[in-house]
Design an enzyme around this catalytic site. Structure first.
Site, short mmCIF file in Angstrom:
data_model
loop_
_atom_site.label_atom_id
_atom_site.label_comp_id
_atom_site.label_asym_id
_atom_site.label_seq_id
_atom_site.Cartn_x
_atom_site.Cartn_y
_atom_site.Cartn_z
N ASP A 1 0.76 -1.26 0.00
CA ASP A 1 0.00 0.00 0.00
C ASP A 1 0.79 1.31 0.00
O ASP A 1 0.25 2.37 0.30
CB ASP A 1 -1.04 0.01 1.12
CG ASP A 1 -0.50 0.28 2.52
OD1 ASP A 1 0.66 0.72 2.67
OD2 ASP A 1 -1.26 0.06 3.49
N CYS A 38 -22.88 -0.33 5.21
CA CYS A 38 -21.65 0.43 5.41
C CYS A 38 -21.86 1.92 5.16
O CYS A 38 -21.34 2.77 5.89
CB CYS A 38 -20.52 -0.11 4.53
SG CYS A 38 -20.87 -0.09 2.75
N CYS A 46 -21.81 5.00 8.50
CA CYS A 46 -20.66 5.91 8.62
C CYS A 46 -21.03 7.13 9.46
O CYS A 46 -21.94 7.89 9.09
CB CYS A 46 -20.18 6.35 7.24
SG CYS A 46 -18.75 7.46 7.32
N CYS A 50 -20.61 -4.78 8.07
CA CYS A 50 -20.69 -5.53 6.81
C CYS A 50 -21.11 -6.97 7.07
O CYS A 50 -20.47 -7.69 7.87
CB CYS A 50 -19.34 -5.50 6.09
SG CYS A 50 -19.32 -6.45 4.55
#
Length: 345
Positions: A131, A192, A196, A246
């Site tokens: 990443d 999801c 938030c 999730c």
């Protein structure tokens, strides 16, 4: 090369990777989405995306001559159960629980895979990345059959959910590839997006980093916008909300009985406020907290305590408010005002 693929899969499993797939090195089909995301301002202060934009076109931007990419999934740490409830409890992202920088954990494993490739194919090249390179990792992982990109932008896998890191090994050796994962299994679910706390998803599959708790508490270097502070709640470092809700993460987690394996999950925000630079460096130099530095962690701690509204936090906040750093001062003063207003409405 089928034999080499088998050797790589076997070694990856031995090293602790929970999924391995092989993808061709091709031009990114999602590059225009990345460009739109940056142009919309959703990258927030992460200028490195724009600075290296051209490199995202093709894996050649990471390793010249790349022909194949091995996509790998490495698991988040096991669930250690619910920490003891205390008035001072704060939350940190699950991936940081062991108190180790995952780059330092995964990179040596990737080097072993690279060595295997070079040993089997002399004069070849291989490079492992986690990443930090300009690579469309989730797109590559989907091409390698590891899963699909969920509405929260994370890679999802039917068996594994999303509690894993993605890593890749690029090589100029042409290896047999796996079938890409063609379909999405999110259906009409919007759990999801709905959960938030800071409304960081302007639309499914698009994240506005400037509103994301993980970005704000880790990458962001300035003051956190006033309108987003209450949404941060108890999150001291990172956020797992969009993963916790999730459905693909509902399978029972592996449970660890070693409480010492997750020191960062039990951190006391008051401790961060009273820790000097030398102590912070000694304790957190090799942990995920180091990326945010002492200033950022003090800012985060103040906001968490302000949201909790406990008068017992006032002493630590008033002491930290004398710090020379203006961002820390402001966050502490805000927290003090929140607590006082909560105690004496």
């Amino acid at each position: 090369m089928d034999e080499l693929n088998s050797e790589i899969r076997s070694l990856a499993t031995q090293l602790g990777f929970i999924a391995t797939g092989f993808a061709p090195a091709v031009q990114s089909t999602g590059f225009h989405h990345l460009t739109q995301w940056i142009e919309s301002g959703y990258a927030a202060g992460m200028q490195y995306f724009a600075d290296r934009l051209d490199a995202y076109h093709h894996p050649d931007g990471v390793l010249t001559g790349t022909k194949s990419i091995i996509a790998l999934a490495f698991p988040y740490p096991p669930d250690a159960g619910t920490p003891p409830e205390t008035p001072r409890q704060a939350k940190v992202a699950r991936y940081s629980w062991p108190g180790l920088d995952y780059h330092d954990v995964i990179h040596p494993k990737l080097k072993q895979i690279c060595r295997l490739i070079v040993d089997r194919v002399p004069q070849s090249m291989a490079r492992g990345v986690v990443d930090t390179a300009p690579l469309m990792e989730r797109e590559v992982a989907q091409l390698a059959g590891l899963g699909w990109r969920g509405k929260n932008t994370l890679l999802l896998n039917k068996q594994l959910g999303s509690y894993f890191f993605l890593a890749c090994v690029l090589t100029d050796v042409e290896l047999p590839t796996d079938s890409p994962h063609q379909s999405s299994h999110c259906g009409t679910c919007t759990a999801c997006l709905d959960a938030c706390p800071t409304d960081a998803f302007p639309q499914p599959g698009v994240l506005d980093a400037s509103r994301c708790i993980s970005y704000l508490t880790i990458e962001h270097r300035g003051s956190i916008p006033m309108e987003l502070r209450s949404g941060i709640g108890d999150w001291l470092f990172g956020c797992d909300v969009c993963q916790e809700v999730c459905p693909w993460n509902r399978k029972p987690s592996r449970v660890s009985t070693d409480r010492n394996a997750i020191p960062l999950s039990l951190i006391d925000p008051h401790e961060l406020l009273t820790m000097n630079e030398e102590t912070f460096r000694h304790r957190f130099r090799k942990t995920p907290f180091w990326r945010t530095r002492r200033r950022g962690m003090m800012r985060n701690a103040a906001i968490v305590l302000g949201n909790q509204g406990d008068a017992a936090s006032l002493s630590a906040l008033r002491t930290a408010a004398d710090e020379p750093d203006e961002i820390v001062q402001e966050a502490c003063q805000w927290a003090i005002e929140q607590i006082v207003a909560n105690q004496f409405p």
